[in-house]
Design an enzyme around this catalytic site. Structure first.
Site, short mmCIF file in Angstrom:
data_model
loop_
_atom_site.label_atom_id
_atom_site.label_comp_id
_atom_site.label_asym_id
_atom_site.label_seq_id
_atom_site.Cartn_x
_atom_site.Cartn_y
_atom_site.Cartn_z
N ASP A 35 0.85 -1.18 0.00
CA ASP A 35 0.00 0.00 0.00
C ASP A 35 0.89 1.24 0.00
O ASP A 35 1.94 1.25 0.66
CB ASP A 35 -0.92 0.01 1.23
CG ASP A 35 -2.12 0.92 1.03
OD1 ASP A 35 -3.25 0.40 0.94
OD2 ASP A 35 -1.95 2.15 0.97
N ARG A 40 -0.63 3.55 7.03
CA ARG A 40 -1.42 2.31 7.04
C ARG A 40 -0.51 1.10 7.23
O ARG A 40 -0.82 0.20 8.01
CB ARG A 40 -2.19 2.21 5.73
CG ARG A 40 -2.94 0.90 5.50
CD ARG A 40 -4.17 0.81 6.34
NE ARG A 40 -5.06 -0.25 5.90
CZ ARG A 40 -5.97 -0.81 6.66
NH1 ARG A 40 -6.13 -0.43 7.92
NH2 ARG A 40 -6.77 -1.76 6.21
N THR A 86 -12.46 2.38 -6.78
CA THR A 86 -12.87 2.94 -8.08
C THR A 86 -14.05 3.89 -7.82
O THR A 86 -15.20 3.51 -7.96
CB THR A 86 -13.28 1.84 -9.08
OG1 THR A 86 -14.08 0.85 -8.40
CG2 THR A 86 -12.06 1.17 -9.67
N CYS A 261 -19.92 1.45 -2.85
CA CYS A 261 -20.44 0.52 -3.85
C CYS A 261 -21.79 0.94 -4.43
O CYS A 261 -21.88 1.35 -5.58
CB CYS A 261 -20.57 -0.88 -3.24
SG CYS A 261 -19.00 -1.73 -2.99
#
Length: 425
Positions: A35, A40, A86, A261
């Site tokens: 990542d 993180r 996305t 989503c």
């Protein structure tokens, strides 16, 4: 082509999707979790997942998993799984920036025979039309001769402790029959629910994007029904409960549609559809309705305040909850921000209280600073916007304790019995 025992996995992106994958694979084989977010990586190395999708114990169990933000550390891998977000842009068009950058990164380390699997939700054709050319350009190699791709859409449901990675059936696909077989075999090693090998990458892409489009449209329907029933002075939850007594009635509830989503994926499909000359009326109508629910909620609250004789201008409003769903710290694309903005147009002073959120993340992403404590007897209106367990445990008496003697309580999520709130969706 290498065999199953020679697979060396790198997971690109360690968010809600990538980390559970890395952990499951890391329990039985060497895996590198990559990542670009160094903070993180440091947290994960210390056994902390701020997203609360993976426990400290599960991280310890993944003894073959290593975390890194250095590209050099993934060069020895041959099976790359890309799990980056996305999102959509301000014009509600697909924003492929994270996917493009991840493809460029992987393209620089590709070797002959390597496989790149995409899990990010995209429109049908995106993997082969957008991602493959980037991999080919960055690596200088030929697709389906020197390197291969696959698509296996993520089905992670943030905050859901029942339906998790291993017990949700996984769709898989590959750019050749042989590659599809190997990809399917790799996922079978961690997915106890089994896999479904799709006929092509495009089929797998389309399957994923319609899962959430179907859900979005069903929620749009009950949102419209809620608007109708509110005008008829009929309790929507009571209607849904009665209709649900039939075995084949689908149990959807009205509400704000946010998250990474459901409120995003339909725009990927409509973008592709419009690109081939077809205007998808039903899908976009559902999106318009759901996108406007924040305004509707605000209008309902304002009307209720006026009806009670509460001066709207300069009023104090408390919103309980800011995440896009209950019992989860995820604030991505939360539509509660629409309510905040709309109430601001009426000169309301809005406080947000949510014990699940990272206050700094909320400030950075939305320019809002949540309150850490809620004042008693202070608010002219209270909205229970998210059904966190903490709010359910409070009950109406404690929640109303935040309000002035005269206030409006709006139960957006049916947290309370119908008779205990002033307004419901």
């Amino acid at each position: 082509m290498f065999g199953i025992d020679e697979v060396k996995i790198a997971i690109i992106g360690l968010g809600y999707v990538g980390l559970p994958l890395a952990v499951e694979f890391g329990k039985s084989r060497q895996v590198v979790g990559f990542d670009v977010n160094k903070k993180r990586i440091l947290e994960l190395k210390n056994g902390v997942d701020v997203n609360l999708e993976t426990t400290e114990e599960e991280l310890r169990e993944a003894r073959y998993l290593k975390f890194t933000s250095e590209i050099e550390k993934i060069k020895e891998c041959n099976f790359y799984i890309i799990t980056v977000p996305t999102p959509i842009n301000t014009y509600k068009q697909p924003d492929l920036t994270p996917l493009i950058k991840a493809s460029e990164t992987v393209g620089t380390v590709l070797n002959r025979g390597d496989i790149v699997v995409y899990e990010s939700t995209v429109y049908p054709g995106c993997t082969e039309e957008e991602c493959v050319p980037i991999l080919a350009r960055m690596s200088g190699m030929t697709f389906n001769q020197d390197f291969y791709v696959g698509y296996s859409p993520e089905r992670i449901n943030p905050g859901d402790k029942k339906h998790r990675l291993t017990n949700i059936k996984k769709i898989t696909s590959g750019s050749t029959a042989q590659i599809a077989e190997l990809i399917d075999e790799v996922y079978q090693q961690i997915i106890s629910a089994g896999t479904y090998k799709a006929e092509s990458i495009k089929v797998a892409e389309a399957a994923k994007v319609i899962e959430n489009t179907q859900r979005d449209l069903n929620i749009a329907l009950v949102n419209e029904l809620a608007i109708i029933f509110n005008r008829l002075n009929i309790d929507t939850e009571a209607v849904l409960r009665a209709a649900g007594s039939k075995w084949n009635f689908l149990p959807f509830r009205p509400g704000l549609v946010g998250g990474h989503c459901i409120g995003v994926d339909p725009y990927y499909l409509t973008h592709k559809s419009q690109g081939i000359g077809y205007y998808p009326e039903i899908i976009l109508a559902g999106r318009r309705l759901n996108d406007n629910m924040g305004n509707y909620v605000s209008e309902q609250l304002i009307k209720a305040m006026i009806k009670k004789g509460i001066n709207v201008e300069g009023s104090s409003v408390l919103i309980l909850g800011f995440t896009f769903k209950e019992n989860c710290p995820d604030i991505r694309n939360t539509r509660i921000i629409d309510v905040v903005k709309e109430l601001g147009k009426y000169s309301c002073k809005v406080d947000i209280f949510d014990p699940w959120v990272d206050a700094e993340e909320v400030r950075r992403e939305y320019g809002i600073i949540p309150v850490s404590e809620v004042k008693s007897s202070h608010y002219d209106a209270i909205i229970v916007a998210v059904g966190h367990q903490q709010f359910k445990q409070m009950g109406s008496e404690d929640i109303r304790g935040f309000g002035k003697d005269k206030h409006v309580l709006y139960d957006l999520k049916y947290v309370l019995p119908a008779e205990q709130s002033d307004v419901r969706l």
